[in-house]
Design a protein around this motif. Structure first.
Motif, mmCIF file in Angstrom:
data_model
loop_
_atom_site.group_PDB
_atom_site.id
_atom_site.type_symbol
_atom_site.label_atom_id
_atom_site.label_comp_id
_atom_site.label_asym_id
_atom_site.label_seq_id
_atom_site.Cartn_x
_atom_site.Cartn_y
_atom_site.Cartn_z
ATOM 1 N N VAL A 182 0.848 -1.192 0.000
ATOM 2 C CA VAL A 182 0.000 0.000 0.000
ATOM 3 C C VAL A 182 0.885 1.244 0.000
ATOM 4 O O VAL A 182 0.620 2.228 -0.680
ATOM 5 N N LYS A 183 1.954 1.173 0.772
ATOM 6 C CA LYS A 183 2.837 2.325 0.917
ATOM 7 C C LYS A 183 3.796 2.452 -0.259
ATOM 8 O O LYS A 183 3.953 3.524 -0.819
ATOM 9 N N TYR A 184 4.435 1.362 -0.571
ATOM 10 C CA TYR A 184 5.424 1.387 -1.661
ATOM 11 C C TYR A 184 5.030 0.364 -2.705
ATOM 12 O O TYR A 184 5.130 -0.832 -2.465
ATOM 13 N N ARG A 185 4.614 0.846 -3.863
ATOM 14 C CA ARG A 185 4.164 -0.099 -4.884
ATOM 15 C C ARG A 185 5.309 -0.937 -5.452
ATOM 16 O O ARG A 185 5.082 -1.844 -6.239
ATOM 17 N N ASP A 186 6.524 -0.639 -5.049
ATOM 18 C CA ASP A 186 7.661 -1.430 -5.512
ATOM 19 C C ASP A 186 7.464 -2.904 -5.192
ATOM 20 O O ASP A 186 7.957 -3.772 -5.906
ATOM 21 N N PHE A 187 6.764 -3.151 -4.079
ATOM 22 C CA PHE A 187 6.656 -4.525 -3.621
ATOM 23 C C PHE A 187 5.853 -5.405 -4.561
ATOM 24 O O PHE A 187 5.961 -6.618 -4.523
ATOM 25 N N ARG A 188 5.066 -4.765 -5.397
ATOM 26 C CA ARG A 188 4.328 -5.532 -6.386
ATOM 27 C C ARG A 188 5.286 -6.354 -7.253
ATOM 28 O O ARG A 188 4.989 -7.440 -7.673
ATOM 29 N N TYR A 189 6.469 -5.765 -7.501
ATOM 30 C CA TYR A 189 7.433 -6.443 -8.369
ATOM 31 C C TYR A 189 8.331 -7.386 -7.593
ATOM 32 O O TYR A 189 8.976 -8.244 -8.169
ATOM 33 N N VAL A 190 8.371 -7.161 -6.273
ATOM 34 C CA VAL A 190 9.229 -8.008 -5.443
ATOM 35 C C VAL A 190 8.564 -9.373 -5.221
ATOM 36 O O VAL A 190 9.233 -10.396 -5.184
ATOM 37 N N ILE A 191 7.225 -9.352 -5.113
ATOM 38 C CA ILE A 191 6.511 -10.568 -4.697
ATOM 39 C C ILE A 191 6.759 -11.788 -5.598
ATOM 40 O O ILE A 191 7.154 -12.845 -5.087
ATOM 41 N N PRO A 192 6.569 -11.694 -6.913
ATOM 42 C CA PRO A 192 6.786 -12.899 -7.731
ATOM 43 C C PRO A 192 8.211 -13.421 -7.603
ATOM 44 O O PRO A 192 8.431 -14.631 -7.546
ATOM 45 N N PHE A 193 9.146 -12.478 -7.504
ATOM 46 C CA PHE A 193 10.541 -12.844 -7.379
ATOM 47 C C PHE A 193 10.781 -13.580 -6.064
ATOM 48 O O PHE A 193 11.422 -14.634 -6.014
ATOM 49 N N LEU A 194 10.213 -13.023 -4.997
ATOM 50 C CA LEU A 194 10.366 -13.613 -3.671
ATOM 51 C C LEU A 194 9.795 -15.032 -3.634
ATOM 52 O O LEU A 194 10.419 -15.962 -3.105
ATOM 53 N N VAL A 195 8.614 -15.196 -4.224
ATOM 54 C CA VAL A 195 7.963 -16.510 -4.228
ATOM 55 C C VAL A 195 8.830 -17.510 -4.987
ATOM 56 O O VAL A 195 9.044 -18.638 -4.546
ATOM 57 N N GLN A 196 9.373 -17.060 -6.096
ATOM 58 C CA GLN A 196 10.202 -17.921 -6.923
ATOM 59 C C GLN A 196 11.467 -18.370 -6.174
ATOM 60 O O GLN A 196 11.819 -19.542 -6.188
ATOM 61 N N VAL A 197 12.105 -17.419 -5.508
ATOM 62 C CA VAL A 197 13.330 -17.743 -4.768
ATOM 63 C C VAL A 197 13.033 -18.736 -3.651
ATOM 64 O O VAL A 197 13.720 -19.752 -3.500
ATOM 65 N N LEU A 198 11.958 -18.458 -2.899
ATOM 66 C CA LEU A 198 11.622 -19.351 -1.784
ATOM 67 C C LEU A 198 11.251 -20.741 -2.293
ATOM 68 O O LEU A 198 11.498 -21.737 -1.616
ATOM 69 N N PHE A 199 10.692 -20.797 -3.481
ATOM 70 C CA PHE A 199 10.321 -22.084 -4.063
ATOM 71 C C PHE A 199 11.555 -22.970 -4.229
ATOM 72 O O PHE A 199 11.542 -24.155 -3.911
ATOM 73 N N PHE A 200 12.641 -22.359 -4.688
ATOM 74 C CA PHE A 200 13.850 -23.154 -4.896
ATOM 75 C C PHE A 200 14.614 -23.388 -3.602
ATOM 76 O O PHE A 200 15.399 -24.312 -3.507
ATOM 77 N N LEU A 201 14.357 -22.533 -2.604
ATOM 78 C CA LEU A 201 15.045 -22.708 -1.327
ATOM 79 C C LEU A 201 14.342 -23.726 -0.439
ATOM 80 O O LEU A 201 14.914 -24.211 0.529
ATOM 81 N N THR A 202 13.116 -24.020 -0.738
ATOM 82 C CA THR A 202 12.352 -24.964 0.085
ATOM 83 C C THR A 202 12.358 -26.320 -0.630
ATOM 84 O O THR A 202 12.243 -26.356 -1.854
ATOM 85 N N PRO A 203 12.520 -27.381 0.112
ATOM 86 C CA PRO A 203 12.590 -28.691 -0.559
ATOM 87 C C PRO A 203 11.235 -29.148 -1.099
ATOM 88 O O PRO A 203 10.541 -29.945 -0.463
ATOM 89 N N ILE A 204 10.870 -28.617 -2.260
ATOM 90 C CA ILE A 204 9.618 -29.016 -2.880
ATOM 91 C C ILE A 204 9.901 -30.038 -3.971
ATOM 92 O O ILE A 204 9.292 -31.106 -4.021
ATOM 93 N N ILE A 205 10.837 -29.678 -4.850
ATOM 94 C CA ILE A 205 11.071 -30.541 -6.001
ATOM 95 C C ILE A 205 12.363 -31.346 -5.846
ATOM 96 O O ILE A 205 12.663 -32.199 -6.649
ATOM 97 N N TYR A 206 13.117 -31.034 -4.800
ATOM 98 C CA TYR A 206 14.317 -31.840 -4.524
ATOM 99 C C TYR A 206 14.387 -32.057 -3.030
ATOM 100 O O TYR A 206 13.915 -31.216 -2.263
ATOM 101 N N PRO A 207 14.936 -33.149 -2.570
ATOM 102 C CA PRO A 207 15.022 -33.365 -1.119
ATOM 103 C C PRO A 207 16.147 -32.535 -0.517
ATOM 104 O O PRO A 207 17.156 -32.262 -1.179
ATOM 105 N N ALA A 208 15.941 -32.118 0.712
ATOM 106 C CA ALA A 208 16.934 -31.287 1.397
ATOM 107 C C ALA A 208 18.250 -32.033 1.537
ATOM 108 O O ALA A 208 19.322 -31.416 1.569
ATOM 109 N N SER A 209 18.154 -33.357 1.564
ATOM 110 C CA SER A 209 19.363 -34.154 1.737
ATOM 111 C C SER A 209 20.307 -34.006 0.550
ATOM 112 O O SER A 209 21.464 -34.396 0.613
#
Lengths: 275, 411
Positions: A182-209
């Motif tokens: 609401v305050k800074y519309r910059d975050f609109r562009y940060v969100i997809p990027f953030l989701v994408q990064v967290l997707f690869f950092l979380t063991p969804i498609i590969y095991p943490a091991s």
């Protein structure tokens, strides 16, 4: 008069949350969620089927390309089941977070013209993602049957726990981003990027091991969704990750929830002026 | 009896930043943090120490010019934006209609929109269900109930929106000029509904520029000016004060008198019935136009004509006086005034045409579109058409007769 309540708006005193007010407006949670679900699938031929198709198609893609290429070491789960179980719980977070983060801006016109506890908006947009999850869960059950995957009875505890953890993770970060957006519309562009990064950092498609460096594992466990994914897979694999990692994830989760909700509350009053 | 609404020393400040455009961007924030100089932020007090109380069942009109703080006051009262200072105590369910159809979504059907909008306005689901048929009936869109809203005409959307709002039953209703739209017939329906609400003993706060409507619907009024509460009291008094406040000097004066002309107009101004200069008039007030002219020589068959122009400059009517009927002195200022009777001009803006002339032969001095005046509705029988239907420039008292075929049979 049946109900006389005194309502005081005082510029010098402001509490954290007015729980009574939230309770009074409980129907609005329902109506906002109901509206968003309706709108989401309006004018689509397949309608609710999309909620099921999306993770299914993702599973097929990851299985076909990644499942072979990764050459994964001894798997306790068939790779499609592994990916699907990760994806459907992840989708609560990714869809929910994107919805929640944009929810305040998308509903700016309503916010400017009418009052209700603002928390209803991001919460409802997350509930839409939970609805999608429940639809996809039906398909997940079918996939489990197809692969004849045994499920431990502790699923009755761990699956709800996983759901709750992922809602908390989504709510904390979602509220924070919604307020910042609401305050800074910059975050609109940060969100997809953030989701994408967290997707690869979380063991969804590969095991943490798969990660050799133990220190890096600790860092990755700080992903608020790490615990949720582990909880969700536990009844299938009966292998629990290192408890330390789970605790790290849960703490990160709780901390984000606190920061997010408090920040949201602190800026909530001024949304109408800024939006 | 305890007041239903208490507004205590409420102030609202907005910060105007002169550097950023509409909203902040993170980059600007960071750049500003690095700068030593403070970015120029100006405080703007949209509301400044406003206090008043409302008793249960009162209808209060809030008037003032654009930017006086009316809408901000409503927003603060509806909790949309918090006050910077002060306190508000409300003792009852508040519903605010700052616009009709808040949250209407084009993809949802009429039925779905009724439920969502109703819920937003604070109605319980059961309440909406029980009033559903009445709402649909009032809106007159039952045929399109299951059609997405995007296929509705704008008039239908508006009717549906107002219908939902009309069935709200709050103890305090806050309304912001939502009535300024729609066709005449529907407006009548809406105003009727508002009168019902106020008669049923509920409290109404109503912001409007339509003074006639405020006069009709509200017993009390408050006047805001630059965020401050200037006056509160009975509506006619406050409306009067408001119009006096913005009485501008519309005197038309010529500094130089043309020596060559036998007659020249020096000054024209409009006065109220008490001969005090005025430019705003209630429709039931008489308007006096005073003309001061200078006569160098007296010519035979000279007339003075005054005509009234409407807002687009069309001449509505004229009045003409042969100067022989008055005593005119040469080399002196002669003063003549003409009174337009009360309830002649309908609400609107007017200007004057003045001529000193010899009919159809010569114009000694002619002025057009001078001395603008405004007439506002002070509760005429046409108040319901205000700003919606142009019913003409003058009020004429007409006689109606009625007769039916059946009258003859009964005799």
């Amino acid at each position: 008069m049946a109900e006389v309540y005194e309502d005081v708006i005082d510029s010098s005193r402001r509490g954290l949350f007015n729980w009574k007010e939230l309770w009074r407006n409980q129907e609005l949670f329902y109506f906002f969620t109901w509206r968003d679900i309706k709108i989401k699938y309006k004018q689509t031929v397949l309608g609710f089927l999309w909620a099921v198709l999306q993770p299914l198609l993702m599973m097929l893609i990851f299985t076909l390309f990644l499942g072979r290429a990764l050459n994964l070491p001894d798997q306790t789960l068939p790779y499609p089941v592994y990916v699907f179980s990760g994806l459907i719980i992840w989708n609560i977070f990714s869809t929910g977070l994107t919805n929640a983060a944009n929810s305040m801006v998308n509903n700016a016109l309503i916010i400017k013209k009418i009052y209700f506890p603002r928390l209803i908006i991001p919460v409802s947009s997350i509930l839409v993602a939970v609805f999608d999850f429940l639809m996809a869960f039906v398909l997940f059950a079918l996939v489990l049957v197809y692969y004849q995957q045994p499920v431990s009875i502790n699923a009755l505890v761990y699956w709800p726990a996983s759901l709750l953890t992922s809602i908390m993770a989504t709510l904390g970060l979602g509220c924070w981003l919604a307020a910042l957006n609401v305050k800074y519309r910059d975050f609109r562009y940060v969100i997809p990027f953030l989701v994408q990064v967290l997707f690869f950092l979380t063991p969804i498609i590969y095991p943490a091991s798969l990660i050799d460096y133990p220190y890096l594992q600790y860092v990755l466990a700080a992903s608020p969704m790490y615990a949720a994914v582990e909880f969700f897979r536990f009844p299938l694999t009966s292998v629990m990750a290192n408890p330390t990692l789970v605790y790290i994830s849960l703490s990160a989760n709780a901390l984000l929830l606190l920061i997010g909700v408090v920040y949201f509350r602190r800026t909530e009053d001024y949304f109408a002026d800024l939006a | 009896m305890q007041p239903i609404l208490e507004i205590q020393n409420v102030s609202k400040r907005f910060r105007i930043s002169h550097q950023t455009g509409g909203y902040l961007s993170l980059r600007e924030r960071m750049v500003n943090a690095l700068k030593f100089e403070k970015s120029s932020i100006e405080d703007f007090w949209a509301l400044d120490n406003v206090s008043f109380t409302v008793s249960p069942g009162e209808s209060i009109g809030i008037i003032g010019r654009n930017g006086a703080g009316k809408s901000t006051l409503l927003k603060v009262l509806s909790k949309i934006t918090p006050p910077t200072k002060g306190k508000i105590i409300s003792r009852g369910r508040i519903a605010s209609l700052l616009e009709v159809g808040t949250g209407f979504h084009p993809e949802l059907t009429g039925r779905e929109n009724i439920f969502f909008n109703g819920s937003l306005l604070g109605m319980k689901r059961k309440e909406i269900e029980s009033k559903f048929d009445e709402i649909v009936d009032f809106s007159g869109v039952e045929k399109f109930l299951d059609t997405p809203l995007k296929h509705y005409s704008s008039g239908m959307q508006l009717r549906l929106a107002f219908a939902v709002a009309a069935f709200l039953e709050p103890e305090i209703l806050i309304i912001d000029e939502v009535l300024a739209v729609g066709d005449a017939e529907f407006q009548k329906k809406c105003i009727g509904k508002m009168e019902d609400v106020s008669r049923s003993g509920r409290t109404i706060l109503f912001v409007s520029h339509q003074l006639g409507l405020v006069n009709e619907l509200c017993q009390k009024a408050i006047l805001l000016e630059s965020g401050r509460l200037l006056q509160q009291g009975k509506t006619p008094d406050v409306v009067d004060h408001y119009t006096q406040l913005y009485n501008t000097d519309n005197t038309f004066a010529k500094a130089l008198v043309d020596e060559a002309k036998p007659y020249s107009i020096k000054r024209i101004r409009s006065l109220n019935a008490n001969y005090a200069p005025a430019s705003n008039f209630a429709h039931d007030e008489s308007v006096v136009l005073e003309v001061v002219f200078f006569a160098r020589q007296l010519l035979r068959n000279t007339h003075i004509m005054v005509s009234v122009n409407n807002k687009i400059g069309q001449r509505i009517f004229s009045t003409d006086l042969p100067l022989e009927q008055m005593r005119v002195f040469t080399d002196a200022e002669n003063r003549v005034s003409v009174t337009i009777p009360r309830a002649t001009l309908t609400p609107g803006n007017y200007s004057f045409f003045i001529a000193l002339h010899c009919p159809n032969t010569a114009g000694y001095d002619v002025l057009d579109r001078v001395c603008p005046i405004a007439v506002y509705d002070n509760g005429s029988e046409f108040v319901q058409y205000e700003n919606r239907w142009f019913y003409g420039d003058v009020f004429v008292n007409c006689k109606w007769d009625y007769k039916s075929d059946k009258d003859a049979l009964e005799q």
